[in-house]
Write a protein that holds these residues in place. Structure first.
Motif, PDB file in Angstrom:
ATOM      1  N   THR A   3      -1.456  12.177  -4.222  1.00 21.63           N
ATOM      2  CA  THR A   3      -2.291  11.006  -3.989  1.00 21.63           C
ATOM      3  C   THR A   3      -1.568   9.742  -4.426  1.00 21.63           C
ATOM      4  O   THR A   3      -0.808   9.751  -5.393  1.00 21.63           O
ATOM      5  CB  THR A   3      -3.619  11.143  -4.767  1.00 21.63           C
ATOM      6  N   VAL A   4      -1.836   8.664  -3.689  1.00 22.06           N
ATOM      7  CA  VAL A   4      -1.375   7.322  -4.049  1.00 22.06           C
ATOM      8  C   VAL A   4      -2.616   6.455  -4.229  1.00 22.06           C
ATOM      9  O   VAL A   4      -3.518   6.476  -3.388  1.00 22.06           O
ATOM     10  CB  VAL A   4      -0.464   6.744  -2.940  1.00 22.06           C
ATOM     11  N   LEU A  40      -1.522  12.527  -8.889  1.00 22.29           N
ATOM     12  CA  LEU A  40      -1.141  11.211  -8.370  1.00 22.29           C
ATOM     13  C   LEU A  40       0.373  11.059  -8.406  1.00 22.29           C
ATOM     14  O   LEU A  40       0.995  11.225  -9.453  1.00 22.29           O
ATOM     15  CB  LEU A  40      -1.783  10.083  -9.183  1.00 22.29           C
ATOM     16  N   ALA A  41       0.929  10.762  -7.255  1.00 19.93           N
ATOM     17  CA  ALA A  41       2.362  10.478  -7.169  1.00 19.93           C
ATOM     18  C   ALA A  41       2.646   9.045  -7.595  1.00 19.93           C
ATOM     19  O   ALA A  41       3.701   8.748  -8.147  1.00 19.93           O
ATOM     20  CB  ALA A  41       2.858  10.707  -5.747  1.00 19.93           C
ATOM     21  N   LEU A  42       1.678   8.157  -7.339  1.00 16.44           N
ATOM     22  CA  LEU A  42       1.888   6.728  -7.591  1.00 16.44           C
ATOM     23  C   LEU A  42       0.576   6.050  -7.931  1.00 16.44           C
ATOM     24  O   LEU A  42      -0.443   6.276  -7.276  1.00 16.44           O
ATOM     25  CB  LEU A  42       2.488   6.064  -6.343  1.00 16.44           C
ATOM     26  N   MET A  90       9.664  10.538  -4.275  1.00  9.68           N
ATOM     27  CA  MET A  90       8.237  10.840  -4.429  1.00  9.68           C
ATOM     28  C   MET A  90       7.808  11.943  -3.474  1.00  9.68           C
ATOM     29  O   MET A  90       7.004  12.801  -3.811  1.00  9.68           O
ATOM     30  CB  MET A  90       7.410   9.579  -4.169  1.00  9.68           C
ATOM     31  N   ARG A  91       8.364  11.916  -2.273  1.00  9.19           N
ATOM     32  CA  ARG A  91       8.012  12.934  -1.292  1.00  9.19           C
ATOM     33  C   ARG A  91       8.559  14.309  -1.683  1.00  9.19           C
ATOM     34  O   ARG A  91       7.919  15.329  -1.430  1.00  9.19           O
ATOM     35  CB  ARG A  91       8.575  12.550   0.082  1.00  9.19           C
ATOM     36  N   GLY A  99       4.776   4.389 -11.310  1.00  6.17           N
ATOM     37  CA  GLY A  99       3.896   3.228 -11.412  1.00  6.17           C
ATOM     38  C   GLY A  99       4.574   2.047 -10.746  1.00  6.17           C
ATOM     39  O   GLY A  99       5.804   2.000 -10.631  1.00  6.17           O
ATOM     40  N   VAL A 100       3.774   1.088 -10.308  1.00  7.90           N
ATOM     41  CA  VAL A 100       4.313  -0.147  -9.740  1.00  7.90           C
ATOM     42  C   VAL A 100       3.376  -1.289 -10.098  1.00  7.90           C
ATOM     43  O   VAL A 100       2.163  -1.091 -10.234  1.00  7.90           O
ATOM     44  CB  VAL A 100       4.534  -0.030  -8.210  1.00  7.90           C
TER      45      VAL A 100
END
Length: 319
Positions: A3-4, A40-42, A90-91, A99-100
């Motif tokens: 999930t993002v 969560l990936a991001l 990420m893939r 995080g961003v």
């Protein structure tokens, strides 16, 4: 299913409480533990300057960025997402979490465009022009006069386009939104907004705005703010989000959708969707109504495609 999530306010809460632990603090919706539970990936972390601490200033922007760099993205926690090349990691990696940084309103930049480049250098990749009201750049969604951009605000758009910062229209006035669609040279996004025709809240997007975002190859982050989902916000359940998804699909936005929860920015939650650890349950609901490929797209694939196309190249990769 990874999930993002394109919007949360955990960062400002952590800045307010220097003792709050990102690992598992019970006062936070978004924690490392819950990101792991929800796979969560991001997570996008917003720099938000509440006026209860006085006039927004660049000093406070830097203080929150410092909180992010020292307490959220560090060894054993999250990796900072800066460049499009990192999207492939990420893939491919099921263990890396990123995080961003985003800026929720440019009030704290104090009208100084030199601060924009400094924010970029410190890791900010998304920039919401306003919060709900007017600032030096433009009017917000709740500003009654519904004005557009100031001259300095138009210069901000040009600078973000050239720097590589992606502009976010959530919270922007209607007039500002339409002006931005003419000004921008790059895709834009709405990190946490729903469909106005389903729930008539001024922070939601009209059908015309949704079509315009799609035409610009932008993205819309469906949000879990109860009063953006249903006008009767006291009894909101995950199923109530589906009409917003249906509406955006109906307008041609199936591949332009993602999620922007607004966790930690709310004190009332969708029942059963109170933090990132609940994302697997939400995925199960979506899978009852939509094909797996479509759900996977909304959970992460379409957002990752957008990032891969619109994040800047790492300096060594630039031509």
């Amino acid at each position: 299913m990874r999930t993002v999530d394109f919007h949360c306010d955990a960062l400002s809460k952590m800045w307010e409480d220097p003792k709050a632990s990102f690992v598992d603090d019970r006062h936070l919706d978004v924690t490392l533990q819950r990101m792991e539970e929800g796979d969560l990936a991001l997570q996008v972390f917003a720099v938000f300057l509440s006026e209860k601490y006085g006039r927004p200033s660049f000093e406070r922007v830097l203080a929150q960025i410092d909180t992010y760099r020292n307490r959220i993205v560090k060894p054993g926690h999250l990796k900072p997402l800066l460049w499009q090349e990192q999207v492939q990691e990420m893939r491919e990696s099921y263990h890396s979490r990123f995080g961003v940084l985003s800026l929720e309103g440019v009030d704290g930049l104090e009208g100084n465009l030199h601060y924009v480049k400094l924010c970029y250098d410190l890791g900010v990749r998304f920039m919401g022009i306003t919060w709900n009201y007017a600032n030096w750049a433009a009017d917000g969604a709740l500003e009654q006069r519904n004005g557009g951009f100031t001259e300095r605000g138009r210069q901000l758009v040009e600078l973000c386009n050239s720097t590589g910062i992606i502009l976010d229209v959530s919270h922007l006035s209607q007039a500002g939104f339409w002006e931005l669609t003419e000004l921008t040279q790059r895709p834009i996004l709405a990190s946490h907004s729903n469909a106005y025709s389903v729930c008539k809240h001024p922070r939601n997007l009209s059908d015309e705005q949704i079509r315009a975002l799609i035409a610009l190859d932008g993205m819309i982050g469906i949000t879990f703010v109860p009063w953006f989902i249903r006008s009767d916000a006291d009894r909101v359940k995950p199923e109530d989000i589906l009409p917003h998804i249906e509406k955006i699909c109906e307008l041609g936005g199936e591949k332009h959708m993602m999620f922007g929860s607004d966790f930690d920015g709310i004190d009332q939650w969708v029942a059963g969707l109170e933090h990132p650890g609940k994302y697997p349950d939400f995925q199960e609901l979506l899978l009852k109504h939509y094909p797996e490929s479509m759900v996977k797209g909304w959970m992460s694939d379409y957002a990752l495609r957008f990032l891969e196309q619109n994040l800047p190249l790492a300096p060594s990769k630039e031509k």
